[in-house]
Design a protein around this motif. Structure first.
Motif, PDB file in Angstrom:
ATOM      1  N   LYS A 376      11.437 -58.422 -24.310  1.00 47.62           N
ATOM      2  CA  LYS A 376      10.560 -59.469 -24.846  1.00 47.62           C
ATOM      3  C   LYS A 376       9.930 -60.275 -23.723  1.00 47.62           C
ATOM      4  N   ALA A 377      10.670 -60.487 -22.646  1.00 46.75           N
ATOM      5  CA  ALA A 377      10.103 -61.219 -21.508  1.00 46.75           C
ATOM      6  C   ALA A 377       8.960 -60.437 -20.874  1.00 46.75           C
ATOM      7  N   ALA A 378       9.097 -59.121 -20.820  1.00 42.65           N
ATOM      8  CA  ALA A 378       8.024 -58.312 -20.250  1.00 42.65           C
ATOM      9  C   ALA A 378       6.746 -58.416 -21.065  1.00 42.65           C
ATOM     10  N   LYS A 382       4.094 -64.341 -18.924  1.00 34.71           N
ATOM     11  CA  LYS A 382       2.956 -64.003 -18.081  1.00 34.71           C
ATOM     12  C   LYS A 382       2.652 -65.162 -17.146  1.00 34.71           C
ATOM     13  N   VAL A 383       1.925 -64.875 -16.089  1.00 32.64           N
ATOM     14  CA  VAL A 383       1.496 -65.911 -15.147  1.00 32.64           C
ATOM     15  C   VAL A 383      -0.009 -65.847 -15.017  1.00 32.64           C
ATOM     16  N   MET A 394       8.937 -63.960 -11.844  1.00 34.52           N
ATOM     17  CA  MET A 394       9.138 -64.967 -12.876  1.00 34.52           C
ATOM     18  C   MET A 394       9.981 -64.421 -14.023  1.00 34.52           C
ATOM     19  N   ARG A 395       9.722 -63.183 -14.438  1.00 34.57           N
ATOM     20  CA  ARG A 395      10.536 -62.585 -15.500  1.00 34.57           C
ATOM     21  C   ARG A 395      11.992 -62.469 -15.069  1.00 34.57           C
ATOM     22  N   GLU A 396      12.218 -62.157 -13.802  1.00 36.26           N
ATOM     23  CA  GLU A 396      13.589 -62.046 -13.314  1.00 36.26           C
ATOM     24  C   GLU A 396      14.287 -63.407 -13.345  1.00 36.26           C
TER      25      GLU A 396
END
Length: 962
Positions: A376-378, A382-383, A394-396
């Motif tokens: 879901k984060a992928a 977003k940036v 950022m996702r990490e």
């Protein structure tokens, strides 16, 4: 009898065979003849071969006598095999009931009689050529011996140089049949059986087909007249499995719905190690497409074992409740109920556990939850362009913050970590709402350490043991298209090896003395009384004594709560007083290091004689009516004779015969699981980042692809605007997507897509997709390009008219030429094609359709280009045009091969094709008129965002600006 003479007659060499052949049929100008034709007689036509006559009587003329008819046949066959032909027994009788007789003939004897019915295959044939060779055996009643005479030793066919392919010569011997049966029982692959037979006997002539036939005959012999369910019940009953099944009636026939079974030794292990259980389902284990529900536990040595299995027709709450009820029947005492049950986030299974085991703590697998959050984060995290931090970094950070929430040891720490997580993700409210509403608000007590660590889970936070058990079982399954008996046989073999490994671990724990624990008072009472794994946990915990001391607040006592072993503060007290750890301070799970025999409570006669029940049944039989008597009798028969069941297998069988043959898709027989959604997403973003880093030049825009819209002099390479495939702007992935790239296809076409096959993304993806569809190998794309280039050169005038100008024609010609070599002399196959060498539609669609004489379809969503169909420009339509469709899927900066179902809708025809195709080719479009109308109707109903484009106009399509 002169043995020397007989031996000389029977010995055959290849030179003698050639000598016989040369005498009987001398070669004259490459033609065979039996003898020199005298002058004056008419000669046969030179193109008709003369008959062949090969005499072998001298090799079978012998005074040999045998008292056993089989020995005589064996001798005759050994001589025939040395001459390179095979003998069959036409008639044979030892003379016990009828007249003794023996007739041997060549395997090519007899006359072929054509079948009245049409043959299934055009490749079939016959060995019969009316060969006159014949031997006869005679039985002497006085001497009770058999002897052989030659009736006709002539052959009318050539003798082979080898006996491979002759069925008689390749027959298995009795000892080889026994070996074959043993290897079949042990699921040895046919190729390995054949190689072993060849190693044992270098003269063995058995073929692979004969090995498969022998395996099939063995299985048929084992099943005999039993049905599949009768055979399965017999197998389960013979091996003393506990099993139970339930049925459903369809069209008056009782079919299997669910079946549950457990090995007796698994039941023993379950009643010894019942504290923590893990449950999960796997697939592709049988041809009925039933999910296999596996229940897994682990021993005191932390060796995983399978508790029970259940083939379920559906993964609904009712099915899981029934399976769990059967599991509860395996527990001998109510005190043996499990304390912790781990599952994935299957809502039906999660709801079924409290219904059957209300006192057990139902935990959720952290691994699957973390993967779902990362997926879901992928999609949502977003940036903006220009920010210093990368989207992947950022996702990490977001995922690590979520893991901190799961690892919170107290409720206060959980609150702090949730607040920090919300602050970090405040820019993505949809992602925060997903995490809180789907996971934290509903399952935090089953996931977060602050609540999970209250239970004795023994370090198990995931269902990895169940996943590992799936993998072990799949290694025993040869394919996923077997019946239930074949699946059970694989499970039974796996369990046998599993119990051996468990017993080996127990033996090592009972005999090996660990050097770490020798001469130490702390462990003096534990040696050979608890498992070495528990000793290791205690030893690791003792290293915390220096930090915690006897303070229970610092210790936390998690080892005592979660594992049932002494914690650091208790160990500190033991060390301070120089006392050993008592056995009663160790949980019973760690003290069982052997297979415990079943503990029977009470007198066996009183508990299991069922005297009262049997008397009640007899009284019921005397007083009830006939219909109830029949019902009681049928139920008793099912209990007494389980192999007489009338239950049929499930109705969802895979049609393997009778249907129209399709091209076999790789992996249809595979037992490996389908990829999860998070695996598709990870692969999606990994490939995207890799493709961006492999661009040949930074000057080439990543969002453009050559196209053939109306060319102009200022724009010889017009492009189609596309959404760039970047990490910061991914296209949405729906939860139902199981096929790579299907979300880049129109939604209404998803039911008509069988599969999407990826090809190498080196810039030649369009050519590779065409090569894969036409030749079955994407590496043949250079041949496709050469044929396309030749088609352009031979029909220049036609393609110049289609493309609209000489410049566009020259651009396409140059695109089909190999790119210039770089300074590093990188080969063409290993280099990335520049943008001017890419496959472009609609230009090259006409060329591919014409050279391959096939229909080429481009399928995509609006952002990636139009959906069009290209037909051959010059050829006559084929008899079955619907089977000659190649579909290319247009993804952002990439082409893939799309496999469409036969008869599916296809887009409208390209306008240029209608204008420049030959008259005999117009029939191509007529064959797809209904399919194209259907496509247009479905396209009009789909909500497509219209995109206004501003470009160069033409006389046919003038530019209109509001």
């Amino acid at each position: 009898m002169d043995s020397t003479r007989t031996k000389a007659q029977n010995s055959v060499t290849e030179g003698e065979i050639n000598e016989v052949v040369e005498v009987r049929r001398p070669v004259v100008l490459g033609l065979f003849a039996t003898a020199i034709v005298p002058s004056g007689q008419p000669r046969s036509p030179p193109n008709v071969p003369q008959p062949i006559e090969i005499e072998t009587s001298s090799h079978f003329a012998t005074d040999r006598e045998e008292n056993d008819i089989d020995e005589l046949i064996k001798w005759a066959r050994s001589v025939s095999q040395s001459l390179r032909f095979a003998i069959i027994v036409r008639r044979s009788d030892s003379g016990e009931k009828r007249k003794a007789q023996l007739v041997l003939e060549c395997e090519r004897s007899g006359k072929y009689v054509p079948a009245k019915k049409k043959l299934k295959s055009d490749t079939s044939g016959t060995r019969k050529c009316e060969c006159p060779f014949r031997l006869r055996g005679y039985y002497n009643k006085a001497t009770k011996l058999w002897r052989l005479t030659v009736v006709n030793g002539m052959h009318n066919h050539e003798l082979d140089k080898g006996l491979e392919g002759h069925l008689v010569a390749g027959r298995l011997k009795p000892q080889e049949k026994d070996f074959m049966d043993e290897m079949t029982r042990n699921a040895v692959a046919p190729k390995n059986i054949l190689s072993t037979l060849k190693e044992r006997d270098p003269e063995n002539k058995t073929s692979a087909k004969q090995v498969y036939n022998a395996r099939h005959r063995y299985r048929v012999k084992m099943r005999a007249s039993m049905t599949e369910m009768q055979h399965l019940c017999k197998k389960l009953d013979d091996n003393k499995y506990y099993y139970k099944y339930r049925t459903v009636v369809e069209n008056g026939v009782e079919h299997l719905q669910d079946i549950f079974f457990a090995h007796p030794r698994s039941i023993t292990l379950l009643n010894s190690f019942h504290t923590v259980l893990m449950m999960d389902s796997t697939y592709k284990t049988s041809k009925y497409k039933m999910s296999l529900f596996e229940i897994v536990g682990f021993t005191s040595t932390e060796k995983t074992f399978n508790v029970a299995f259940a083939w379920l027709s559906n993964e609904k709450e009712d099915n899981f409740i029934w399976a769990l009820q059967q599991l509860r029947c395996l527990l001998r005492r109510e005190t043996n109920l499990p304390k912790v049950i781990l599952t994935d986030r299957d809502l039906a299974l999660m709801n079924a556990i409290p219904a059957v085991f209300p006192e057990a703590a139902a935990l959720v697998c952290r691994f699957h939850v973390k993967k779902n959050v990362r997926t879901k984060a992928a999609e949502l995290v977003k940036v903006r362009d220009g920010e210093k931090v990368k989207a992947a970094d950022m996702r990490e950070r977001v995922c690590l913050a979520f893991e901190d929430v799961l690892d919170s040891s107290t409720e206060a720490e959980y609150t702090e970590n949730v607040m920090a997580f919300r602050k970090l993700c405040e820019r993505w409210p949809k992602f925060v709402r997903y995490v809180e509403e789907t996971i934290l608000d509903t399952d935090k007590e089953k996931l977060v350490s602050a609540w999970v660590d209250k239970y004795m889970h023994m370090g198990n936070h995931t269902t990895n043991r169940a996943e590992s058990a799936h993998g072990v079982l799949k290694s025993y399954l040869t394919d996923g298209l077997g019946d239930l008996v074949k699946g059970w046989e694989s499970i039974h073999r796996m369990l046998g090896n599993q119990f051996t490994q468990v017993q080996t671990e127990f033996g090592q724990n009972m005999s090996v003395y660990g050097h770490t624990y020798r001469k130490k008072t702390l462990y003096s009472t534990l040696m050979f009384k608890v498992s070495r794994r528990a000793m290791r946990y205690i030893h690791t915990e003792s290293k915390r004594v220096e930090f915690t001391g006897m303070d229970s607040m610092k210790c936390g006592c998690l080892m005592r709560t979660n594992y049932g072993l002494p914690c650091a503060c208790l160990i500190a007290k033991k060390l301070h007083h120089n006392r050993p750890i008592r056995l009663d301070e160790v949980y019973k799970h760690w003290k069982i290091i052997c297979f415990q025999d079943e503990e029977v409570g009470g007198d066996v006669e009183d508990d299991y004689a069922c005297t009262a029940e049997w008397q009640a049944i007899q009284e019921r039989l005397r007083t009830t009516d006939v219909s109830m008597k029949n019902e009681i009798r049928d139920q008793l028969r099912k209990i007494a004779y389980p192999t007489t069941t009338d239950v049929e297998p499930p109705t969802t069988n895979v049609k393997s015969k009778g249907a129209k043959k399709k091209k076999v898709v790789r992996g249809t027989r595979s037992t490996s699981r389908d990829k999860s959604r998070w695996e598709h997403v990870e692969e999606y973003f990994t490939e995207t980042q890799a493709s961006q880093s492999s661009k040949p030049s930074p000057s080439i825009p990543s969002h453009s692809r050559p196209s053939s819209s109306q060319p102009t002099a200022s724009n010889p390479m017009p492009t189609v605007s596309e959404a760039p495939l970047t990490v910061s702007n991914p296209l949405p992935l729906t939860s139902s997507s199981q096929i790579f790239g299907i979300n880049h296809m129109p939604k209404f076409m998803h039911p008509f897509i069988e599969d999407i096959i990826k090809v190498d993304g080196d810039g030649y993806c369009g050519y590779r997709a065409v090569a894969l569809a036409q030749r079955g190998n994407e590496d043949d794309f250079e041949l496709i390009r050469c044929n396309m280039s030749r088609e352009l050169r031979l029909n220049k005038d036609m393609y110049v008219a289609i493309f609209g100008c000489e410049e566009r024609y020259q651009y396409i010609c140059d695109a089909l030429l190999p790119p210039p070599r770089t300074r590093q002399r990188t080969s063409i196959r290993n280099s990335v094609a520049p943008m001017d060498k890419w496959f472009t539609l609609p230009d090259m669609g006409h060329i591919v359709a014409t050279i391959l004489d096939r229909v080429v379809v481009q399928l995509s969503i609006l952002q990636n280009g139009p959906c069009e169909t290209f037909f051959p420009l010059r050829s006559i339509p084929s008899p079955n045009p619907s089977s000659r469709v190649i579909c290319l899927g247009a993804l952002p900066d990439h082409y893939v091969l799309v496999k469409l179902k036969v008869g599916c809708p296809i887009p409208k025809s390209n306008k240029s094709w209608k204008q420049y195709c030959a008259k005999q080719s117009l029939g191509w479009e007529a064959s797809f008129t209904s399919a194209q109308h259907k496509f247009e109707e479905m396209m009009s109903t789909e909500n497509v965002v219209t995109v206004k484009t501003v470009g160069a106009g033409s006389r046919e399509t003038p530019l209109v600006i509001d």
